[in-house]
Design a protein around this motif. Structure first.
Motif, mmCIF file in Angstrom:
data_model
loop_
_atom_site.group_PDB
_atom_site.id
_atom_site.type_symbol
_atom_site.label_atom_id
_atom_site.label_comp_id
_atom_site.label_asym_id
_atom_site.label_seq_id
_atom_site.Cartn_x
_atom_site.Cartn_y
_atom_site.Cartn_z
ATOM 1 N N LEU A 371 0.832 -1.203 0.000
ATOM 2 C CA LEU A 371 0.000 0.000 0.000
ATOM 3 C C LEU A 371 0.869 1.257 0.000
ATOM 4 O O LEU A 371 0.622 2.201 -0.759
ATOM 5 C CB LEU A 371 -0.933 0.012 1.207
ATOM 6 C CG LEU A 371 -1.865 1.234 1.244
ATOM 7 C CD1 LEU A 371 -2.900 1.163 0.129
ATOM 8 C CD2 LEU A 371 -2.541 1.386 2.593
ATOM 9 N N LYS A 372 1.892 1.287 0.857
ATOM 10 C CA LYS A 372 2.749 2.474 0.917
ATOM 11 C C LYS A 372 3.513 2.678 -0.393
ATOM 12 O O LYS A 372 3.694 3.811 -0.855
ATOM 13 C CB LYS A 372 3.716 2.360 2.098
ATOM 14 C CG LYS A 372 3.028 2.537 3.445
ATOM 15 C CD LYS A 372 4.027 2.477 4.588
ATOM 16 C CE LYS A 372 3.339 2.758 5.914
ATOM 17 N NZ LYS A 372 4.274 2.667 7.070
ATOM 18 N N ALA A 373 3.968 1.592 -0.992
ATOM 19 C CA ALA A 373 4.660 1.706 -2.278
ATOM 20 C C ALA A 373 3.702 2.219 -3.351
ATOM 21 O O ALA A 373 4.071 3.049 -4.192
ATOM 22 C CB ALA A 373 5.236 0.349 -2.688
ATOM 23 N N PHE A 374 2.464 1.733 -3.342
ATOM 24 C CA PHE A 374 1.462 2.154 -4.320
ATOM 25 C C PHE A 374 1.181 3.646 -4.180
ATOM 26 O O PHE A 374 1.103 4.381 -5.178
ATOM 27 C CB PHE A 374 0.182 1.337 -4.104
ATOM 28 C CG PHE A 374 -0.815 1.432 -5.216
ATOM 29 C CD1 PHE A 374 -0.585 0.811 -6.431
ATOM 30 C CD2 PHE A 374 -1.994 2.137 -5.044
ATOM 31 C CE1 PHE A 374 -1.508 0.886 -7.466
ATOM 32 C CE2 PHE A 374 -2.922 2.217 -6.070
ATOM 33 C CZ PHE A 374 -2.683 1.595 -7.278
ATOM 34 N N VAL A 375 1.057 4.113 -2.930
ATOM 35 C CA VAL A 375 0.796 5.533 -2.689
ATOM 36 C C VAL A 375 1.994 6.376 -3.111
ATOM 37 O O VAL A 375 1.845 7.408 -3.786
ATOM 38 C CB VAL A 375 0.448 5.770 -1.204
ATOM 39 C CG1 VAL A 375 0.401 7.264 -0.897
ATOM 40 C CG2 VAL A 375 -0.883 5.124 -0.863
ATOM 41 N N SER A 376 3.199 5.964 -2.744
ATOM 42 C CA SER A 376 4.378 6.766 -3.074
ATOM 43 C C SER A 376 4.615 6.819 -4.575
ATOM 44 O O SER A 376 5.180 7.780 -5.087
ATOM 45 C CB SER A 376 5.626 6.214 -2.364
ATOM 46 O OG SER A 376 6.006 4.964 -2.895
ATOM 47 N N ARG A 377 4.164 5.791 -5.308
ATOM 48 C CA ARG A 377 4.356 5.751 -6.758
ATOM 49 C C ARG A 377 3.325 6.616 -7.490
ATOM 50 O O ARG A 377 3.642 7.280 -8.483
ATOM 51 C CB ARG A 377 4.272 4.308 -7.257
ATOM 52 C CG ARG A 377 4.473 4.157 -8.755
ATOM 53 C CD ARG A 377 4.428 2.693 -9.192
ATOM 54 N NE ARG A 377 5.565 1.940 -8.668
ATOM 55 C CZ ARG A 377 5.477 0.967 -7.775
ATOM 56 N NH1 ARG A 377 4.288 0.612 -7.293
ATOM 57 N NH2 ARG A 377 6.549 0.330 -7.355
#
Length: 449
Positions: A371-377
């Motif tokens: 989730l955090k990677a998806f948001v940061s991307r």
């Protein structure tokens, strides 16, 4: 942005090491507090002779009961725990605003570490209990979102290491989660609760020292956008991406509305209903969370290795697909716990609990890092910290739900209560599968690589 040439930390940028080891000690303080808080409230603070001395606690109970009706001691403890952990994951929105608009990320993180240190010190006084929780809530909120954004900025937009980087960060953080129950839990359950809380304060000082030592290895911060400075309006694609990110929070919230019950009512249940005899000893409940930390680290290592192998074959699941897998694993974990509680003729054998935590802990890598990677991307750059803070705030919603669900524990009985949480995780799985194509369509225009 091109892939960073810095591979000094297990193939990742050196700055990740400093951020991760900062989180070792922040995690030590947080998980030490988490291991002790429910047991402390049920075992001492909320009992006659102690409850009356806590400033503001009578008014808080009256306010909560005016909304949801009378509560037992266990229900009140569950509600306070849920509010505490929920607010810890709500205040990153305030921390994100401070990081983006007022202080900058570094100063906000430093302020957060100072507030958390003061909060743990205040926990050594029963009278200051609610003030201590407030300081911890604010401090953690100032750290979480800003540090997650700093991790994301270590990588280029098309760098495939990003999700694995968040996984490694989570792995190293769990060194603190592994050791905290042994140190804080043992001190709290044997010498006195306040010794455990005091050690957590020392851990936060160590976290601050490591963070400041590694600041030169982090990317330069973008300029603080003051309130008086006009910003370019968000584009149509920006708004579409934001909507896609908000939809991605739904299965994540459902998954962790189940998962976090393992740290709320589980220790209370385990105290009286789990056979904790091993090697001729009756192990403290908090020691179970040491096994929890070991299993989490093993699950993270296994997940990262699997992702790397699948990526080499071009078959690594996307971030939403990973969350769906995490939901399925969490549902299986609570089904195991429900089965153990239903079939045991006496105290539940420890093997059921260990099997529960293995499955539950292996699910973590499939939830939070994706989730955090998806948001940061995919978050619009001008709203990166705010969107990351909202992602963390989705954990708050899960914890508020966990605290509210605690009201039903004594009414339902353990087997049905744990089975309810399996059903919540299954609902998250269905939501992830149904929303995945919609989410990808909304964010695809922001994909740059």
């Amino acid at each position: 942005m091109e892939r960073s040439a810095d591979t000094a930390f297990f193939g990742h940028p050196r700055g990740l090491a400093y951020l991760a080891f900062t989180e070792v000690w922040e995690g030590f303080s947080y998980y030490g507090m988490q291991a002790l808080l429910m047991l402390y409230m049920v075992g001492q603070l909320l009992r006659p002779g102690h409850f009356e001395h806590v400033a503001g606690l009578g008014q808080l109970r009256a306010g909560l009961e005016s909304i949801g009706g009378p509560m037992t001691t266990i229900a009140l403890a569950s509600q306070i725990f849920g509010l505490y952990v929920g607010l810890v994951n709500t205040t990153p929105l305030l921390g994100g605003w401070l990081g983006d608009r007022v202080l900058g990320q570094t100063r906000t993180i430093v302020l957060g570490a100072v507030l958390m240190t003061l909060g743990h010190l205040s926990m050594t006084s029963e009278r200051l209990f609610l003030l201590a929780l407030l300081l911890l809530v604010l401090g953690a909120g100032f750290i979480k979102g800003n540090m997650a954004v700093q991790i994301g900025r270590l990588y280029g937009a098309d760098d495939p290491r990003r999700t694995r980087g968040f996984g490694i960060y989570m792995l190293v953080r769990n060194i603190g989660a592994l050791s905290a129950p042994l140190v804080c839990g043992t001190l709290g359950e044997t010498l006195g609760w306040h010794y455990g809380f005091g050690v957590a304060a020392v851990a936060m000082v160590a976290a601050l020292i490591i963070y400041l030592a590694g600041r030169r290895h982090l990317p330069p911060e973008p300029p603080v956008v003051r309130l008086s400075v006009a910003q370019a309006p968000l584009t149509r694609d920006d708004w579409r991406a934001i909507l896609g990110l908000l939809l991605a929070f739904i299965p994540f919230v459902l998954m962790f509305s189940a998962v976090y019950q393992a740290y709320t009512l589980f220790p209370v249940w385990a105290t009286d209903h789990v056979d904790r005899r091993a090697w001729g000893l009756t192990i403290p409940v908090t020691w179970i969370f040491t096994f929890d930390g070991i299993a989490t680290m093993a699950g993270i290592l296994a997940g990262v290795r699997l992702w790397r192998a699948l990526d080499a074959r071009g078959r690594e699941p996307g971030d939403i697909g990973k969350i769906a897998i995490g939901c399925a694993m969490a549902a299986t974990a609570f089904a195991i716990l429900a089965l153990g509680a239903a079939t045991a003729s006496g105290p539940v054998p420890l093997i059921w609990v260990l099997a529960f935590f293995v499955m539950l802990d292996f699910s973590f890598i499939w939830g939070e890092p994706p989730l955090k990677a998806f948001v940061s991307r995919h978050a619009p750059p001008a709203k990166a910290t705010i969107m990351m803070s909202l992602a963390i705030m989705s954990i708050a919603l899960a914890n508020f739900t966990v605290g509210w669900l605690g009201r039903f524990y004594e009414r339902m009985g353990a087997p049905e209560f744990w089975l309810l949480h399996a059903g919540i995780a299954v609902t998250g799985l269905v939501a992830a599968l149904m929303l995945r194509p919609i989410i990808h369509k909304l964010v695809e225009r922001r994909v740059t690589g």
